[in-house]
Motif scaffolding. Structure first.
Motif, PDB file in Angstrom:
ATOM      1  N   GLY A 139      14.867  -8.810 -27.476  1.00 14.08           N
ATOM      2  CA  GLY A 139      16.389  -7.546 -27.091  1.00 14.08           C
ATOM      3  C   GLY A 139      17.642  -8.143 -26.071  1.00 14.08           C
ATOM      4  N   LEU A 140      16.862  -8.573 -25.392  1.00 18.81           N
ATOM      5  CA  LEU A 140      17.960  -9.265 -23.874  1.00 18.81           C
ATOM      6  C   LEU A 140      18.730 -10.320 -25.067  1.00 18.81           C
ATOM      7  CD1 LEU A 140      15.769  -9.527 -20.827  1.00 18.81           C
ATOM      8  CD2 LEU A 140      17.864  -7.894 -21.298  1.00 18.81           C
ATOM      9  N   ARG A 141      18.594 -10.757 -25.476  1.00 20.03           N
ATOM     10  CA  ARG A 141      18.906 -12.032 -26.092  1.00 20.03           C
ATOM     11  C   ARG A 141      19.666 -11.516 -27.343  1.00 20.03           C
ATOM     12  NH1 ARG A 141      14.681 -13.984 -23.503  1.00 20.03           N
ATOM     13  NH2 ARG A 141      14.875 -16.054 -22.962  1.00 20.03           N
ATOM     14  N   GLN A 142      19.613 -10.321 -28.098  1.00 18.18           N
ATOM     15  CA  GLN A 142      20.054  -9.917 -29.485  1.00 18.18           C
ATOM     16  C   GLN A 142      21.441  -9.413 -28.191  1.00 18.18           C
ATOM     17  OE1 GLN A 142      19.387  -5.856 -30.857  1.00 18.18           O
ATOM     18  NE2 GLN A 142      19.881  -7.088 -33.371  1.00 18.18           N
ATOM     19  N   ALA A 143      21.449  -8.193 -27.200  1.00 19.30           N
ATOM     20  CA  ALA A 143      22.410  -7.994 -26.140  1.00 19.30           C
ATOM     21  C   ALA A 143      23.419  -9.352 -25.613  1.00 19.30           C
ATOM     22  CB  ALA A 143      21.459  -6.601 -25.069  1.00 19.30           C
ATOM     23  N   LYS A 144      22.912 -10.200 -25.388  1.00 17.54           N
ATOM     24  CA  LYS A 144      23.077 -11.583 -24.396  1.00 17.54           C
ATOM     25  C   LYS A 144      24.778 -11.424 -25.852  1.00 17.54           C
ATOM     26  CE  LYS A 144      25.146 -14.574 -22.449  1.00 17.54           C
ATOM     27  NZ  LYS A 144      25.078 -15.918 -21.982  1.00 17.54           N
ATOM     28  N   ARG A 145      24.528 -11.927 -26.935  1.00 17.25           N
ATOM     29  CA  ARG A 145      25.137 -12.038 -28.553  1.00 17.25           C
ATOM     30  C   ARG A 145      25.793 -11.707 -28.263  1.00 17.25           C
ATOM     31  NH1 ARG A 145      19.863 -13.678 -31.194  1.00 17.25           N
ATOM     32  NH2 ARG A 145      20.613 -11.012 -32.322  1.00 17.25           N
ATOM     33  N   ARG A 146      25.810 -10.027 -28.752  1.00 17.12           N
ATOM     34  CA  ARG A 146      26.642  -9.059 -28.288  1.00 17.12           C
ATOM     35  C   ARG A 146      28.131  -9.799 -27.463  1.00 17.12           C
ATOM     36  NH1 ARG A 146      22.703  -4.017 -31.742  1.00 17.12           N
ATOM     37  NH2 ARG A 146      22.716  -5.823 -33.690  1.00 17.12           N
ATOM     38  N   ASP A 178      17.816  -6.779 -13.491  1.00 16.53           N
ATOM     39  CA  ASP A 178      16.532  -5.880 -13.092  1.00 16.53           C
ATOM     40  C   ASP A 178      16.031  -5.192 -13.856  1.00 16.53           C
ATOM     41  OD1 ASP A 178      16.656  -3.833 -10.761  1.00 16.53           O
ATOM     42  OD2 ASP A 178      17.325  -2.148 -12.849  1.00 16.53           O
ATOM     43  N   VAL A 179      16.316  -5.523 -14.994  1.00 12.69           N
ATOM     44  CA  VAL A 179      14.922  -5.193 -15.975  1.00 12.69           C
ATOM     45  C   VAL A 179      13.993  -6.228 -16.373  1.00 12.69           C
ATOM     46  CG1 VAL A 179      14.993  -4.846 -18.928  1.00 12.69           C
ATOM     47  CG2 VAL A 179      16.863  -3.498 -17.343  1.00 12.69           C
ATOM     48  N   ALA A 180      14.670  -7.219 -16.396  1.00 18.88           N
ATOM     49  CA  ALA A 180      13.391  -8.044 -16.232  1.00 18.88           C
ATOM     50  C   ALA A 180      12.141  -8.333 -14.904  1.00 18.88           C
ATOM     51  CB  ALA A 180      13.842  -9.582 -16.427  1.00 18.88           C
ATOM     52  N   ILE A 181      12.895  -8.335 -13.929  1.00 18.28           N
ATOM     53  CA  ILE A 181      11.750  -7.481 -12.892  1.00 18.28           C
ATOM     54  C   ILE A 181      11.068  -6.881 -12.514  1.00 18.28           C
ATOM     55  CG2 ILE A 181      13.472  -6.989 -10.801  1.00 18.28           C
ATOM     56  CD1 ILE A 181      11.536 -10.003 -10.333  1.00 18.28           C
ATOM     57  N   LEU A 237      14.787 -14.826 -18.688  1.00 19.56           N
ATOM     58  CA  LEU A 237      16.163 -14.977 -19.083  1.00 19.56           C
ATOM     59  C   LEU A 237      16.783 -16.354 -19.426  1.00 19.56           C
ATOM     60  CD1 LEU A 237      17.639 -13.457 -15.357  1.00 19.56           C
ATOM     61  CD2 LEU A 237      17.171 -12.178 -17.902  1.00 19.56           C
ATOM     62  N   SER A 238      16.307 -17.313 -18.759  1.00 21.00           N
ATOM     63  CA  SER A 238      16.640 -18.737 -19.475  1.00 21.00           C
ATOM     64  C   SER A 238      15.832 -18.811 -20.435  1.00 21.00           C
ATOM     65  CB  SER A 238      16.341 -19.390 -18.429  1.00 21.00           C
ATOM     66  OG  SER A 238      15.228 -19.974 -17.534  1.00 21.00           O
ATOM     67  N   GLU A 239      14.964 -18.346 -20.813  1.00 20.95           N
ATOM     68  CA  GLU A 239      14.806 -19.698 -22.208  1.00 20.95           C
ATOM     69  C   GLU A 239      15.150 -19.973 -23.296  1.00 20.95           C
ATOM     70  OE1 GLU A 239       9.574 -19.468 -23.715  1.00 20.95           O
ATOM     71  OE2 GLU A 239      10.296 -18.822 -23.319  1.00 20.95           O
ATOM     72  N   ARG A 240      15.274 -20.221 -23.779  1.00 18.07           N
ATOM     73  CA  ARG A 240      15.140 -20.863 -25.125  1.00 18.07           C
ATOM     74  C   ARG A 240      14.817 -20.851 -26.636  1.00 18.07           C
ATOM     75  NH1 ARG A 240      20.472 -22.347 -25.504  1.00 18.07           N
ATOM     76  NH2 ARG A 240      21.282 -23.459 -23.424  1.00 18.07           N
ATOM     77  N   THR A 241      14.627 -19.593 -26.944  1.00 15.88           N
ATOM     78  CA  THR A 241      13.985 -19.340 -28.633  1.00 15.88           C
ATOM     79  C   THR A 241      14.891 -18.917 -29.600  1.00 15.88           C
ATOM     80  OG1 THR A 241      14.105 -16.791 -28.544  1.00 15.88           O
ATOM     81  CG2 THR A 241      12.547 -17.720 -26.583  1.00 15.88           C
ATOM     82  N   ALA A 242      13.811 -19.473 -30.794  1.00 14.21           N
ATOM     83  CA  ALA A 242      14.818 -18.798 -31.999  1.00 14.21           C
ATOM     84  C   ALA A 242      16.167 -17.778 -31.737  1.00 14.21           C
ATOM     85  CB  ALA A 242      14.241 -18.279 -32.643  1.00 14.21           C
ATOM     86  N   ASP A 243      16.128 -16.841 -30.658  1.00 11.85           N
ATOM     87  CA  ASP A 243      17.132 -15.987 -30.456  1.00 11.85           C
ATOM     88  C   ASP A 243      18.089 -16.094 -29.792  1.00 11.85           C
ATOM     89  OD1 ASP A 243      16.316 -14.214 -32.194  1.00 11.85           O
ATOM     90  OD2 ASP A 243      14.219 -13.465 -30.557  1.00 11.85           O
TER      91      ASP A 243
END
Length: 942
Positions: free
Chosen positions: A87-94, A126-129, A209-215
């Motif tokens: 979810g965070l990665r999609q939000a970051k893309r947008r 904030d959400v992640a912590i 936050l920083s791990e690179r995944t397929a997303d």
């Protein structure tokens, strides 16, 4: 109502085919929106990838970018824990796609682009912590915490640092954070387990936050700005961090905390921590030593990053290179560090806001501010486009022609035009900022021959003084020494001035800060030489309190004296910024010293005369007493309750009551209270009325006289209270009036002529203390207006005059205070004039007018006494400023002699001495003749 993207400019496609590929996935776009996507995707492989992955979302987002960002933020807040990473990665893309397009189109200005990226980064953190803290609480890994503690992240706060703290994140920025937890949320026995849990939560958050995944990834995180990162855990206890900064914190860490703000987790705990760190970040004195520290940092960066070469656009680092973004940030932050401790308006986190604040307070010329803001915005836009190409955390202009062409296409500009503009801007920033820190080539320190009139042996011992023992202090002083010697040699008496400067240097406990101040502000050297060459007292005072030089640079140091209300408002503002009683007392001392110094300098420079100086010294003391009084009451009331009855009033007596004191005066005061029938206070440790007010009075005296880190304010004398040293330190109103009417000696009535209410020690009802003050004034006026037998008063005055003469004889012609026909003698006659005439004003002039009005003295005699008194006051005030004691003609020095003559309107000391001796004799004769009238008045009437 939708607000479509407002396209002001369009990028060009470096590779039109790539742009067309992206548009093929977005058939609903047309016109400028289609051109925008084509230009962006055709020049940035990263933006093309984002456009393809978010093709179903982008058209609606372009129809209302602000609403689209708000919706993304809302979706992030609603993410379930198991959907957090995708979810965070999609939000970051947008967010990256939409903010990039709005940036390229000019629809958002720089601050909206960086602000959006920053707010999104803070939300993700904030959400992640909180998700990690919630998981640890469920697993009982954070002892003592429950689900109710998730919203505050169990006391863990994330401090945004650097660009994130300033809402200035760049397009592909890392996020710099410091993670601290409030150890007081846990039982001390559970500390290590709690810290282990906080460290685990912090590491897991960084992975989220920083791990690179397929997303993709969300943000690269950097926690290395924490204290001593090589040996400390990624999450530290706040108390440990505070101890580190207090003992080991460095200038670069102070600069970093200018931009610090709580951004995630426990925001309240983060704000409290930053409050405790204010004294570390914001020094109370102007900190010009920060200039050298900042310059050293710049040189280290250039050396480590290889960015110190000449300005050539290809490959130039837009952030760290010469003329780059960091130069503007350092320029701004260093000036904030210099002056922000004294002026809270200079503490904005943002670079642009900081520059504007500095310009508003005249620390940076407005023209320079405008230029740097324009260059900063332009630099940041170039930086963003460099990063947009491949989402790379780089700040370097490409080396290749194609690389530079891509950046130019994203900016919609011609390559040659862009190259010329960037080089011109880099060069101008370098010119505007480099001179502030240090020139490229430091000129060698000139070797100046010591002038013959200056004693070389004195100069030779300077390196042994405390202020010059540090290598850095000695280095700065060596650069100052030629100018100091040059200016010394131009004084009227260079040898005397050198001895005075030597005394000043010998008394300095440290030198780096002060020498840096002089180096950055050479005009202060003239003032220093003027002071040490004229006033040994002021020079000695400066040695112990060199921080008062800060006030000279405040911009208003040489302005006219402010209204009393303005002066009180300034002190109240200083006190409001302090958090505890002791800090308030120290702040009052620091503030008072600066104003006291200002009066002395104005008098020394001839901007005010002795009479004006006396009034200003008095008004300053009155404002200090009035401002401290409520603080003393509040502190005392914590233990013993508020003042019972109508409270108390502080009466100024003696010279302070008359509204005119000198630089060395004690303060004569008495305290009168009215318990209004109350037998005791009401508080945790209640006191009977009499001991309550006695101890409250002592607390006030302690507040004024106690030596603290900033010294003491004043010496206080309470011997003019009823019954003198045998009486209580605080007197009830009834006892005071009864004593004055029935038991007081005539000399005590004489002292009452100068009494004046200057402050209140008020209870909860302020009106009660105001009414008490009015009653005291009314009693004084009524009592002094009563007719008195002239012979009785004059006989007492004559007797008192004889006792004073027997107790103390004048030390010589320069003792203008004590002796027949001198200051105290004339003051006594003025007080007698008040008693005989019913006059109620407190000053000598009014008393002498009263003596004429009642027929005791003739107008000519009173005028002669007034002229003499004015001359004596000028000598006394100048003497206290020059030497702090009686004048010694042999050791006063040329500078002191010139000041004394200038203050009194005479050409030389011989002429002044003759004028004094003549005035003493004339005034003594008038006074003796006046007092010889005892019995004559009644005889005339019969």
């Amino acid at each position: 109502m939708a607000h479509p993207i407002d396209i002001q400019r369009l990028p060009r496609a470096f590779d039109p085919d790539l742009g067309e590929d992206a548009l093929a996935s977005l058939p609903d776009l047309s016109g400028d929106q289609a051109a925008l996507v084509k230009g962006a995707a055709g020049s940035s492989p990263y933006l093309k990838e984002l456009a393809l992955r978010e093709a179903g979302w982008l058209p609606e987002a372009l129809a209302d970018p602000d609403a689209a960002i708000s919706a993304v933020m809302g979706d992030v807040r609603a993410l379930a824990p198991d959907q957090l990473k995708p979810g965070l990665r999609q939000a970051k893309r947008r967010v990256a796609l939409l903010s990039g397009l709005c940036d390229l189109a000019g629809a958002w200005d720089l601050m909206q682009v960086t602000g959006t990226l920053t707010d999104f980064a803070a939300l993700c953190a904030d959400v992640a912590i909180k998700a990690e803290i919630a998981a640890l609480i469920r697993r009982k890994k954070l002892p003592g915490l429950s689900d109710d503690d998730v919203e505050s992240a169990g006391g863990l706060t994330l401090l945004a640092m650097g660009k994130m703290g300033a809402h200035e994140l760049n397009y592909s920025s890392d996020i710099d954070m410091i993670c601290l937890f409030d150890e007081t949320r846990f039982d001390p026995a559970d500390f290590y387990e709690a810290r282990q849990g906080m460290v685990r939560a912090t590491r897991n958050m960084c992975t989220t936050l920083s791990e690179r995944t397929a997303d993709g990834y969300v943000f690269r995180t950097d926690l290395r700005l924490r204290p001593d990162p090589s040996v400390t855990p990624v999450a530290m206890a706040m108390e440990a961090a505070e101890r580190y900064y207090e003992s080991l914190g460095r200038t670069w860490e102070r600069a970093a905390y200018i931009k610090a703000r709580p951004c995630a987790g426990d925001l309240e705990a983060g704000a409290r921590f930053l409050t405790t760190l204010r004294p570390f970040v914001w020094r109370r004195h102007l900190d010009f030593a920060a200039i050298q520290d900042a310059h050293d940092m710049r040189l280290r960066i250039r050396e480590n990053k290889g960015t110190g070469g000449p300005i050539t656009v290809p490959g130039h680092d837009m952030k760290l290179g010469r003329g780059g973004i960091r130069e503007i940030e350092f320029f701004t932050q260093t000036r904030q560090l210099i002056a922000g401790g004294r002026d809270e308006t200079l503490r904005p986190r943002g670079t642009l806001d900081g520059l504007q604040a500095l310009a508003a307070r005249n620390w940076v010329p407005q023209e320079v501010c405008d230029q740097l803001i324009d260059h900063y915005v332009a630099h940041r836009e170039v930086e963003h486009r460099i990063q947009m190409v491949h989402d790379a955390q780089t700040h370097r202009m490409p080396q290749s022609e194609d690389g530079i062409a891509r950046v130019a296409c994203l900016m919609g500009r011609d390559v040659d035009d862009l190259m010329a503009d960037v080089k011109a801007r880099l060069s101008e920033v370098h010119e505007l900022t480099e001179g502030f820190f240090a020139p490229d080539a430091q000129p060698a320190v000139p070797v100046v021959a010591v002038p013959q009139e200056l004693d070389g042996d004195i100069i030779a011992r300077w390196p042994t003084y405390p202020a010059l023992r540090s290598a850095r202090g000695a280095q700065i002083f060596e650069r100052l020494k030629p100018e100091l010697l040059s200016r010394l040699s131009r004084t009227a008496q260079p040898g005397e001035a050198l001895v005075a400067l030597d005394g000043f240097l010998a008394g300095l406990p440290a030198g780096v800060q002060l020498f840096s101040l002089f180096e950055a502000n050479p005009q202060l050297i003239d003032l220093l030489i003027d002071i040490v060459g004229t006033s040994g007292t002021l020079a000695s005072y400066l040695s112990r309190n060199s921080g008062v030089f800060d006030a000279v640079l405040g911009g208003s140091f040489f302005d006219a004296w402010p209204e009393r209300s303005e002066l009180r408002g300034a002190l109240d503002a200083v006190l409001s910024r302090e958090e505890d009683y002791e800090s308030q007392l120290d702040a009052t001392r620091r503030w008072c010293k600066e104003w006291h110094f200002r009066i002395g300098v104005h008098h020394l420079r001839g901007l005010i005369d002795a009479e004006t100086a006396g009034k200003q010294y008095s008004e300053l003391a009155e404002v200090v007493i009035a401002a401290l009084a409520p603080l003393v009451v509040a502190q005392f009331a914590r233990k013993h309750g508020t003042p019972p009855g109508r409270g108390a009033a502080v009466l100024a007596m003696g010279s302070l009551g008359a509204g005119r004191i000198n630089a060395q005066s004690d303060l004569d005061v008495i305290v009168i209270y009215d318990a209004a029938g109350q037998e005791a206070s009401e508080g945790p440790r209640a006191l009977a009325t009499r001991p309550y007010y006695a101890r409250l009075t002592q607390a006030l005296i302690t507040a004024l006289t106690a030596p603290m880190s900033q010294g003491r304010l004043y010496e206080v004398d309470m011997r003019l209270r009823p019954s003198g040293t045998q009486g209580p330190v605080a007197t009830s109103f009834d006892s005071f009036t009864t004593y004055q009417e029935n038991d007081a000696w005539v000399w005590e009535h004489l002292a009452l002529t100068r009494a004046r209410v200057v402050a209140s020690l008020a209870g909860e009802d302020q009106s009660g203390s105001e009414a008490l003050a009015d009653d005291i004034r009314a009693f004084r006026q009524r009592f002094l207006s009563q007719p008195r037998p002239r012979d009785t008063v004059l006989a007492e005055v004559a007797s008192m005059r004889e006792r004073l003469a027997a107790a103390k004889t004048p030390t010589g012609p320069w003792d203008a205070k004590t002796g027949a026909g001198r200051m105290l003698d004339i003051e006594l006659i003025g007080q007698a004039g008040v008693l005989l005439s019913g006059e109620t004003a407190q000053d000598v002039a009014s008393g002498l007018r009263g003596a004429v009005a009642c027929g005791w003295l003739d107008a000519a005699g009173a005028a002669e006494l007034q002229r003499g008194y004015d001359l004596f006051w000028s000598v006394q005030t100048a003497a206290r400023l020059v030497s702090g004691k009686a004048i010694d003609e042999d050791t006063m020095g040329e500078g002191g002699a010139q000041f004394l003559c200038r203050s009194t309107g005479h050409d030389n000391l011989a002429e002044l001495r003759e004028a004094l001796e003549t005035a003493y004799a004339a005034c003594a004769k008038i006074i003796a003749e006046g007092l010889a009238q005892v019995g004559a008045h009644d005889a005339d009437e019969t």
